[in-house]
Design a protein around this motif. Sequence first.
Motif, PDB file in Angstrom:
ATOM      1  N   GLU A  13       8.141   4.058   5.826  1.00  0.00           N
ATOM      2  CA  GLU A  13       6.556   4.851   6.197  1.00  0.00           C
ATOM      3  C   GLU A  13       6.016   6.183   5.569  1.00  0.00           C
ATOM      4  OE1 GLU A  13       4.851   5.799  11.059  1.00  0.00           O
ATOM      5  OE2 GLU A  13       6.836   5.092  10.047  1.00  0.00           O
ATOM      6  N   ARG A  14       7.090   7.158   5.377  1.00  0.00           N
ATOM      7  CA  ARG A  14       6.919   8.379   5.082  1.00  0.00           C
ATOM      8  C   ARG A  14       5.810   7.840   3.258  1.00  0.00           C
ATOM      9  NH1 ARG A  14      11.706  13.084   4.982  1.00  0.00           N
ATOM     10  NH2 ARG A  14      10.435  13.620   3.646  1.00  0.00           N
ATOM     11  N   THR A  66       4.033   5.571   2.746  1.00  0.00           N
ATOM     12  CA  THR A  66       2.638   4.855   2.609  1.00  0.00           C
ATOM     13  C   THR A  66       2.196   6.409   3.816  1.00  0.00           C
ATOM     14  OG1 THR A  66       3.314   4.507   5.145  1.00  0.00           O
ATOM     15  CG2 THR A  66       3.811   2.781   4.015  1.00  0.00           C
ATOM     16  N   LYS A  67       2.269   6.673   3.906  1.00  0.00           N
ATOM     17  CA  LYS A  67       1.868   8.203   4.577  1.00  0.00           C
ATOM     18  C   LYS A  67       1.137   9.130   3.358  1.00  0.00           C
ATOM     19  CE  LYS A  67       2.485   7.209   9.142  1.00  0.00           C
ATOM     20  NZ  LYS A  67       2.881   8.298  10.940  1.00  0.00           N
ATOM     21  N   GLU A 105       3.669  11.165   2.747  1.00  0.00           N
ATOM     22  CA  GLU A 105       5.186  11.968   3.230  1.00  0.00           C
ATOM     23  C   GLU A 105       6.430  12.537   2.697  1.00  0.00           C
ATOM     24  OE1 GLU A 105       4.438  12.026   7.353  1.00  0.00           O
ATOM     25  OE2 GLU A 105       2.103  12.446   7.430  1.00  0.00           O
ATOM     26  N   ASP A 133       3.131  11.595  -3.022  1.00  0.00           N
ATOM     27  CA  ASP A 133       2.439  12.217  -1.697  1.00  0.00           C
ATOM     28  C   ASP A 133       0.817  11.719  -2.540  1.00  0.00           C
ATOM     29  OD1 ASP A 133       4.672  12.272  -0.497  1.00  0.00           O
ATOM     30  OD2 ASP A 133       4.898  14.172  -0.100  1.00  0.00           O
ATOM     31  N   ARG A 163      -1.729   8.762  -1.063  1.00  0.00           N
ATOM     32  CA  ARG A 163      -2.800   9.291   0.028  1.00  0.00           C
ATOM     33  C   ARG A 163      -4.683   8.682  -0.825  1.00  0.00           C
ATOM     34  NH1 ARG A 163      -1.362  16.032   1.325  1.00  0.00           N
ATOM     35  NH2 ARG A 163       1.075  14.934   2.276  1.00  0.00           N
ATOM     36  N   SER A 203      -5.199   5.406   0.614  1.00  0.00           N
ATOM     37  CA  SER A 203      -4.882   5.179   1.384  1.00  0.00           C
ATOM     38  C   SER A 203      -6.254   5.688   2.313  1.00  0.00           C
ATOM     39  CB  SER A 203      -3.741   5.983   2.720  1.00  0.00           C
ATOM     40  OG  SER A 203      -4.209   6.043   4.029  1.00  0.00           O
ATOM     41  N   GLU A 204      -6.809   6.369   1.563  1.00  0.00           N
ATOM     42  CA  GLU A 204      -8.272   6.773   1.790  1.00  0.00           C
ATOM     43  C   GLU A 204      -9.453   6.461   1.194  1.00  0.00           C
ATOM     44  OE1 GLU A 204      -9.064   9.843   4.002  1.00  0.00           O
ATOM     45  OE2 GLU A 204      -7.023   9.357   4.334  1.00  0.00           O
ATOM     46  N   TYR A 245       2.043  -4.060   0.983  1.00  0.00           N
ATOM     47  CA  TYR A 245       1.090  -2.910   1.748  1.00  0.00           C
ATOM     48  C   TYR A 245       0.314  -2.640   0.777  1.00  0.00           C
ATOM     49  CZ  TYR A 245       0.132   2.100   2.871  1.00  0.00           C
ATOM     50  OH  TYR A 245      -1.042   3.416   3.149  1.00  0.00           O
ATOM     51  N   GLN A 300      -3.288  -2.715   1.097  1.00  0.00           N
ATOM     52  CA  GLN A 300      -4.185  -1.342   1.025  1.00  0.00           C
ATOM     53  C   GLN A 300      -5.588  -1.879  -0.419  1.00  0.00           C
ATOM     54  OE1 GLN A 300      -5.571   0.715   2.662  1.00  0.00           O
ATOM     55  NE2 GLN A 300      -3.340   2.670   3.642  1.00  0.00           N
TER      56      GLN A 300
END
Length: 486
Positions: free
Chosen positions: A330-331, A333-334, A336, A343, A347, A350-351, A381, A385
């Motif tokens: 999860e970290r 994917t985020k 983080e 990271d 990001r 994701s964006e 994932y 995405q």
Amino acid sequence: MSKRLAILWFRRDLRLHDNQALTDALHHVDEVMPVYIFDPREWRGTLANTGLPKIGSHRAKFILESVADLRKSLRAKGSDLIIRTGLPEDVLVELTTQSHANWVFCNRERTSEELVVQNAVEASLWTVGREVHYSRGKLLYHTSDLPFPITQVPDVFSQFRKETERFTIVRPPLPTPAKVPFINDEEIAPGELPELSDFDIPEPPQDKRAAITWKGGETGGLDRLAYYLFDSQAIATYKETRNGLIGSDYSTKFSAWLAYGCLSPKQIYKEVKAFEDKNGANESTYWVIFELLWRDFFRLMGKKHGNTIFHKGGTKGEAPRWADKPAAFERWTKGETGTPFIDANMRELSETGFMSNRGRQNVASYLVKDLNVDWRMGAEYFEYQLIDYDVTSNWCNWNYVAGVGSDPREDRYFNILTQAKRYDENGEYVKLWCPELSKLPGEMVHQPDTLSDREQSSYGLRLGANYPMPLVPSRKWDKKQKKRRR
């Protein structure tokens, strides 16, 4: 004499240029009814290992735009696009019965979920005395021109490339028809283009940092092709810039249009050759074609090895033991993880739904080799995405990184720190996507976990507060660097 009628079923071939199924249909029948079907198994389905939706918002929006553009293009040719939501095996039987069409023409797909749909369509049409006519129009090379049967395609890309480049021609792209004669049945409604909300898919975020503003459809794809080759001539330096991270022109960005068939690989090849005729060939122009060969190779691997590309052990049939680390996944994917280069890339994905090829290799290696998480979680994932998700390219690339594919290099591993310093030397990319690190000097941005409390405070940073503590300390990669230097 009655007219010969057919349904033309568009799938991942959302274009009129170089469309084999369209060409075949127009050669065999007098009128066609183009159809696009939103299959709820895909649009509302979930992925096996992660439970994520099959389609994320970035890709969903791109597909909707592509279907809208296809309808507009067909209407300009005197035709239309019938749009339906439902199971293709039901919708196509209904439409063939209503229109009195005798055939369904479509381009063939090769991977398992698509084959299930094809088989169901074929079986349903057979019950009402209709047939499916399959065409091949996905590859740069035509499979019948290859110097080997599919079962003997080399499992190593370099061998595949050498053999095909020596013996295989690239056929010219098929022309765009001047007119598409339409089965104009007033009782068959054209159907409305659905919206994202119809599938409970949210609007994708709009981020000004995005490398490119994607616009789905053949029109957008051809515009991008013309811009990259002839307007900007960015192709002339592609080999030198392809590992870039910021901006629209460091790479071709053809991938999303290729994935949904808005651009034909043969059309790209033709235009590259036209550019070379006008401006001269170099390593960069060749390298664009080289990338198209990779795409063919992965598609042929999917056809040769079938479902094994989705299995834990990949095409090798063997796999290391993966750890069960849902919190770490999860970290990841985020964005983080506490490793800035990872990271920043996650990001961006994701964006915007996009990430550079360099970024994809690094985040995949980090998940599999540094966190020891099952590679299939990462592949899913990405499927969720990526705006440019392509089944075989995605899954075969993850096979490679995980060491379960046919990679001649054993234990392929990316030293994340080395990669970060090489491709983001001053930390500009990291600072773009991780603004909490923006005050750090370039030489420190990739290793914030080595800063003392006092140094962190001086740069407005507090690990564990406004930026995560690392899952993997950066010194791990420092040690690997030092060992290699000895």
